[in-house]
Design a protein around this motif. Structure first.
Motif, PDB file in Angstrom:
ATOM      1  N   ASP A   5      39.070  32.216 -28.592  1.00  0.00           N
ATOM      2  CA  ASP A   5      38.236  33.302 -29.110  1.00  0.00           C
ATOM      3  C   ASP A   5      36.856  33.326 -28.453  1.00  0.00           C
ATOM      4  N   SER A   6      36.395  32.176 -28.016  1.00  0.00           N
ATOM      5  CA  SER A   6      35.086  32.083 -27.370  1.00  0.00           C
ATOM      6  C   SER A   6      35.079  32.687 -25.971  1.00  0.00           C
ATOM      7  N   GLY A   7      36.269  32.969 -25.439  1.00  0.00           N
ATOM      8  CA  GLY A   7      36.375  33.459 -24.076  1.00  0.00           C
ATOM      9  C   GLY A   7      36.692  32.362 -23.077  1.00  0.00           C
ATOM     10  N   VAL A   8      36.560  31.111 -23.490  1.00  0.00           N
ATOM     11  CA  VAL A   8      36.882  29.984 -22.615  1.00  0.00           C
ATOM     12  C   VAL A   8      38.397  29.901 -22.435  1.00  0.00           C
ATOM     13  N   ILE A   9      38.832  29.749 -21.204  1.00  0.00           N
ATOM     14  CA  ILE A   9      40.249  29.592 -20.892  1.00  0.00           C
ATOM     15  C   ILE A   9      40.535  28.107 -20.728  1.00  0.00           C
ATOM     16  N   GLU A  10      41.549  27.637 -21.445  1.00  0.00           N
ATOM     17  CA  GLU A  10      41.905  26.221 -21.386  1.00  0.00           C
ATOM     18  C   GLU A  10      43.240  26.051 -20.666  1.00  0.00           C
ATOM     19  N   ALA A  11      43.226  25.255 -19.613  1.00  0.00           N
ATOM     20  CA  ALA A  11      44.454  24.889 -18.917  1.00  0.00           C
ATOM     21  C   ALA A  11      44.897  23.520 -19.435  1.00  0.00           C
ATOM     22  N   THR A  12      46.051  23.485 -20.085  1.00  0.00           N
ATOM     23  CA  THR A  12      46.606  22.223 -20.586  1.00  0.00           C
ATOM     24  C   THR A  12      47.584  21.676 -19.559  1.00  0.00           C
ATOM     25  N   ASP A  36      33.442  33.147 -11.204  1.00  0.00           N
ATOM     26  CA  ASP A  36      32.768  34.427 -10.992  1.00  0.00           C
ATOM     27  C   ASP A  36      33.712  35.597 -10.787  1.00  0.00           C
ATOM     28  N   ARG A  37      34.997  35.409 -11.036  1.00  0.00           N
ATOM     29  CA  ARG A  37      35.977  36.494 -10.946  1.00  0.00           C
ATOM     30  C   ARG A  37      36.829  36.520 -12.215  1.00  0.00           C
ATOM     31  N   SER A  38      37.294  37.689 -12.584  1.00  0.00           N
ATOM     32  CA  SER A  38      38.148  37.812 -13.768  1.00  0.00           C
ATOM     33  C   SER A  38      39.485  37.132 -13.524  1.00  0.00           C
ATOM     34  N   LEU A  39      39.982  36.479 -14.573  1.00  0.00           N
ATOM     35  CA  LEU A  39      41.240  35.734 -14.477  1.00  0.00           C
ATOM     36  C   LEU A  39      42.305  36.377 -15.361  1.00  0.00           C
ATOM     37  N   ASP A  40      43.512  36.498 -14.838  1.00  0.00           N
ATOM     38  CA  ASP A  40      44.654  37.038 -15.560  1.00  0.00           C
ATOM     39  C   ASP A  40      45.450  35.864 -16.130  1.00  0.00           C
ATOM     40  N   VAL A  41      45.347  35.639 -17.449  1.00  0.00           N
ATOM     41  CA  VAL A  41      46.003  34.491 -18.067  1.00  0.00           C
ATOM     42  C   VAL A  41      47.519  34.583 -17.944  1.00  0.00           C
ATOM     43  N   GLY A  42      48.071  35.781 -18.061  1.00  0.00           N
ATOM     44  CA  GLY A  42      49.514  35.952 -17.899  1.00  0.00           C
ATOM     45  C   GLY A  42      49.979  35.542 -16.519  1.00  0.00           C
ATOM     46  N   LEU A  43      49.233  35.944 -15.499  1.00  0.00           N
ATOM     47  CA  LEU A  43      49.568  35.575 -14.129  1.00  0.00           C
ATOM     48  C   LEU A  43      49.419  34.071 -13.913  1.00  0.00           C
ATOM     49  N   LEU A  44      48.384  33.483 -14.508  1.00  0.00           N
ATOM     50  CA  LEU A  44      48.186  32.038 -14.408  1.00  0.00           C
ATOM     51  C   LEU A  44      49.381  31.281 -14.975  1.00  0.00           C
ATOM     52  N   ASN A  45      49.869  31.722 -16.130  1.00  0.00           N
ATOM     53  CA  ASN A  45      51.017  31.047 -16.747  1.00  0.00           C
ATOM     54  C   ASN A  45      52.291  31.226 -15.936  1.00  0.00           C
ATOM     55  N   ALA A  46      52.479  32.415 -15.396  1.00  0.00           N
ATOM     56  CA  ALA A  46      53.677  32.653 -14.589  1.00  0.00           C
ATOM     57  C   ALA A  46      53.670  31.789 -13.336  1.00  0.00           C
ATOM     58  N   ALA A  47      52.515  31.677 -12.702  1.00  0.00           N
ATOM     59  CA  ALA A  47      52.415  30.879 -11.483  1.00  0.00           C
ATOM     60  C   ALA A  47      52.519  29.391 -11.780  1.00  0.00           C
ATOM     61  N   ALA A  93      52.278   3.834 -21.056  1.00  0.00           N
ATOM     62  CA  ALA A  93      52.037   5.230 -21.432  1.00  0.00           C
ATOM     63  C   ALA A  93      53.186   6.120 -20.977  1.00  0.00           C
ATOM     64  N   THR A  94      53.535   7.087 -21.809  1.00  0.00           N
ATOM     65  CA  THR A  94      54.581   8.046 -21.457  1.00  0.00           C
ATOM     66  C   THR A  94      54.012   9.333 -20.882  1.00  0.00           C
ATOM     67  N   GLU A  95      52.790   9.685 -21.244  1.00  0.00           N
ATOM     68  CA  GLU A  95      52.162  10.865 -20.667  1.00  0.00           C
ATOM     69  C   GLU A  95      50.659  10.858 -20.906  1.00  0.00           C
ATOM     70  N   ARG A  96      49.969  11.636 -20.067  1.00  0.00           N
ATOM     71  CA  ARG A  96      48.542  11.899 -20.235  1.00  0.00           C
ATOM     72  C   ARG A  96      48.373  13.407 -20.379  1.00  0.00           C
ATOM     73  N   ARG A  97      47.497  13.805 -21.303  1.00  0.00           N
ATOM     74  CA  ARG A  97      47.238  15.238 -21.498  1.00  0.00           C
ATOM     75  C   ARG A  97      45.777  15.534 -21.169  1.00  0.00           C
ATOM     76  N   TYR A  98      45.587  16.410 -20.198  1.00  0.00           N
ATOM     77  CA  TYR A  98      44.259  16.854 -19.804  1.00  0.00           C
ATOM     78  C   TYR A  98      44.077  18.323 -20.178  1.00  0.00           C
ATOM     79  N   ILE A  99      42.834  18.712 -20.390  1.00  0.00           N
ATOM     80  CA  ILE A  99      42.486  20.120 -20.514  1.00  0.00           C
ATOM     81  C   ILE A  99      41.361  20.431 -19.537  1.00  0.00           C
ATOM     82  N   TYR A 100      41.571  21.493 -18.755  1.00  0.00           N
ATOM     83  CA  TYR A 100      40.510  21.990 -17.882  1.00  0.00           C
ATOM     84  C   TYR A 100      39.991  23.289 -18.482  1.00  0.00           C
ATOM     85  N   ARG A 101      38.671  23.364 -18.660  1.00  0.00           N
ATOM     86  CA  ARG A 101      38.047  24.523 -19.310  1.00  0.00           C
ATOM     87  C   ARG A 101      37.266  25.346 -18.302  1.00  0.00           C
TER      88      ARG A 101
END
Length: 278
Positions: free
Chosen positions: A193-200, A147-158, A121-129
């Motif tokens: 669109d559902s509001g679910v945040i997906e971390a790839t 239970d807290r609001s998440l800033d997607v822009g900040l998540l990507n930067a970090a 295998a060359t890679e594995r791809r996971y998604i955390y929802r």
């Protein structure tokens, strides 16, 4: 492969909720235990061993998992029975006929020369929802309610601070003699669109609890409880950090495993077996 054995390649999925992880364990229900039991039942070959691309923890799901198993030629050729199906189609149908409903085989093929589900295998791809809005109760087995609001822009930067080739010792549960050096190809966040945040999360390979530790560390940055300087300090640690919260397993799904062209499978396996260094 030797002439007496056929290597079968399996693509399959499972709902990890009711499993004690992938790896077979005495007196516990595991994905490996169920799959190897089903294979032995339909092939009538004892002590079959399945090699999987990624060993998932208890409660973690998989949609695009891959594995291989070596079958005697005679058992392989018996799979169609009296029908005109191919051995691969016969094995696919028979397995899905005896497996529990929380495991499904999507495809069975005769593996090309050099194929090893784990090492080629060359890679594995996971998604955390995860969701920071009112959670859909129908998704509670697959999406973490934060239970807290998440800033997607900040998540990507970090997240960009922990990608690339590096030692992920701070995020891994160590194993004797195992390296924690990995190449993290992608760690990105997007709100659906559902509001679910997906971390790839994509990497050449992962060490034990690495994805859930990365997600846990990023969530406390994304909701403002920790800052980027804290993340940098934690990530630089040469041993597992007790400051990192490990995200629950049920939000995590192995989505896909990538492989090189068939002509490069053997070479890739040799590279993977070599000890990684920075």
């Amino acid at each position: 492969m030797t002439e007496s054995v056929v290597r079968a390649r399996l693509v399959f999925a499972y709902d990890g909720t009711d499993f004690a992880g992938w790896a077979a364990q005495p007196a516990l229900r595991t994905v490996q235990g169920e799959l190897e039991g089903a294979l032995e039942q339909v092939t009538r070959v004892p002590s079959l061993r399945v090699t999987v691309a990624g060993r998932t923890d208890a409660g973690v799901h998989a949609r695009g998992q891959q594995a291989h198993v070596d079958l005697p030629v005679g058992a392989w050729e018996r799979m169609p029975g009296r029908s005109d199906r191919s051995p691969a189609d016969g094995l696919l149908t028979r397995l899905n006929g005896v497996l529990p409903q929380d495991i499904r085989i999507f495809a069975v093929t005769e593996a090309p020369d050099g194929f090893d589900a784990r090492f080629a295998a060359t890679e594995r791809r996971y998604i955390y929802r995860v969701t920071d809005t009112i959670p859909d109760p129908l998704n509670h087995r697959y999406v973490l309610a934060h239970d807290r609001s998440l800033d997607v822009g900040l998540l990507n930067a970090a997240s960009g601070m922990v990608t690339g080739l590096r030692d992920f010792a701070a995020f891994c549960r160590g194993r004797e003699g195992a390296t924690t050096i990995r190449t993290l190809h992608e760690f990105s966040w997007a709100r659906a669109d559902s509001g679910v945040i997906e971390a790839t999360v994509r990497a050449d390979a992962f060490c034990h609890s690495m994805v859930r530790s990365l997600v846990g560390a990023l969530l406390v940055v994304g909701d403002g409880r920790r800052d980027v300087a804290w993340l940098q300090e934690v990530a630089a640690s040469s041993s597992r950090s007790q400051a990192i919260w490990v995200a629950p397993p049920y939000g995590l799904t192995l989505e896909e495993v990538g492989y090189p062209p068939d002509t490069e499978l053997s070479a890739r396996a040799e590279v993977t077996r070599a000890r990684r260094v920075l």
